[in-house]
Write a protein that holds these residues in place. Sequence first.
Motif, PDB file in Angstrom:
ATOM      1  N   SER A 125       0.859  -1.191   0.000  1.00  0.00           N
ATOM      2  CA  SER A 125       0.000   0.000   0.000  1.00  0.00           C
ATOM      3  C   SER A 125       0.889   1.232   0.000  1.00  0.00           C
ATOM      4  O   SER A 125       2.000   1.209   0.525  1.00  0.00           O
ATOM      5  CB  SER A 125      -0.932   0.008   1.222  1.00  0.00           C
ATOM      6  N   ASP A 126       0.414   2.329  -0.605  1.00  0.00           N
ATOM      7  CA  ASP A 126       1.244   3.534  -0.739  1.00  0.00           C
ATOM      8  C   ASP A 126       0.931   4.574   0.333  1.00  0.00           C
ATOM      9  O   ASP A 126       1.197   5.759   0.165  1.00  0.00           O
ATOM     10  CB  ASP A 126       1.088   4.142  -2.134  1.00  0.00           C
ATOM     11  N   HIS A 127       0.385   4.135   1.449  1.00  0.00           N
ATOM     12  CA  HIS A 127       0.080   5.036   2.556  1.00  0.00           C
ATOM     13  C   HIS A 127       1.382   5.584   3.143  1.00  0.00           C
ATOM     14  O   HIS A 127       2.414   4.910   3.154  1.00  0.00           O
ATOM     15  CB  HIS A 127      -0.712   4.286   3.633  1.00  0.00           C
ATOM     16  N   GLN A 140       3.954  -1.367   5.377  1.00  0.00           N
ATOM     17  CA  GLN A 140       4.226  -2.778   5.073  1.00  0.00           C
ATOM     18  C   GLN A 140       4.286  -3.628   6.337  1.00  0.00           C
ATOM     19  O   GLN A 140       3.953  -4.820   6.318  1.00  0.00           O
ATOM     20  CB  GLN A 140       5.544  -2.890   4.281  1.00  0.00           C
ATOM     21  N   TRP A 143       1.001  -4.996   7.100  1.00  0.00           N
ATOM     22  CA  TRP A 143       0.710  -6.143   6.246  1.00  0.00           C
ATOM     23  C   TRP A 143       1.357  -7.415   6.802  1.00  0.00           C
ATOM     24  O   TRP A 143       0.747  -8.481   6.831  1.00  0.00           O
ATOM     25  CB  TRP A 143       1.216  -5.883   4.822  1.00  0.00           C
TER      26      TRP A 143
END
Length: 291
Positions: A125-127, A140, A143
Amino acid sequence: MHAEFLQFLFSGLTVGATYALAALGFNLIYNASHVINFAQGEFIMLGGMLAVFFTQAGLHWAPAFALAVLLPALVGVLLEKCAIEPVKDADTVTLIIITIGASLVLRGLIQVWLGKGAHSLPPFSDHAPFSLLGATLQPQSFWVFGVTAVVVALLWYFFSRTLAGKAMLATAYNRVAAQLVGVSTGWVLLMSFALAAALGALGGILITPITLTSYDVGIMLGLKGFVAAVVGGLGSGLGAVVGGLLVGVLEAMGAGYVSSAYKDAIPFVLILLILFFMPRGLFGGLSTERV
């Protein structure tokens, strides 16, 4: 100082979750056959490298990651059928040497096929990174924690609620008795290798966006997963998870507060202490055979 401690803790827990998945793989095979599978680290490497290969080939991340888990599971099945099953009555040392040889073959094949370079995957994800009490936590990491927690929950359900899982537990407890009541212990061993390989590959995919991957990363990752399994207690599922997290945290603390030069030595100092003072590990796994 408080923020620094938290930073090391988060880093250690993230890597430790991968060690936990590797340790669960060691335990699955050890429970089924009392074999220590030293090719487990190569399954971690395969997961990361295949995920990179398939995504760079243009596949969407979902089928790419699925293939990066399924193919190592297939390799695990082939390893059991072609290398372990033909000599299943051999002594423990012989079987361990076979798994070491298999790891060398896998490492060599990936080196020839995908080269010696280091590879990475983009984060899932690019958060933006999260800030917690002065420490920074990469998305990450969530995740890694989340997927590991889901895997542990699914394994608990599998072993406690399904017939196949109970057959594997029965084989771990008493192989001969399991055979007498109709359990196919050969099938159990085959499934154990497939499941262990899939767990390792999943760990490799999760950690690659953080630590990079290459053909030779499986050596240390596999050894640290083995340390985690022994620390928690060989054969203990809970021990594998706790052992993995403990090894990861101690490694990160040692690298942060002492020196990063000793990072890889810390797990092996820990295993010596555990074997000296608590030979059956923190959670008293199955008894081990001296080899």
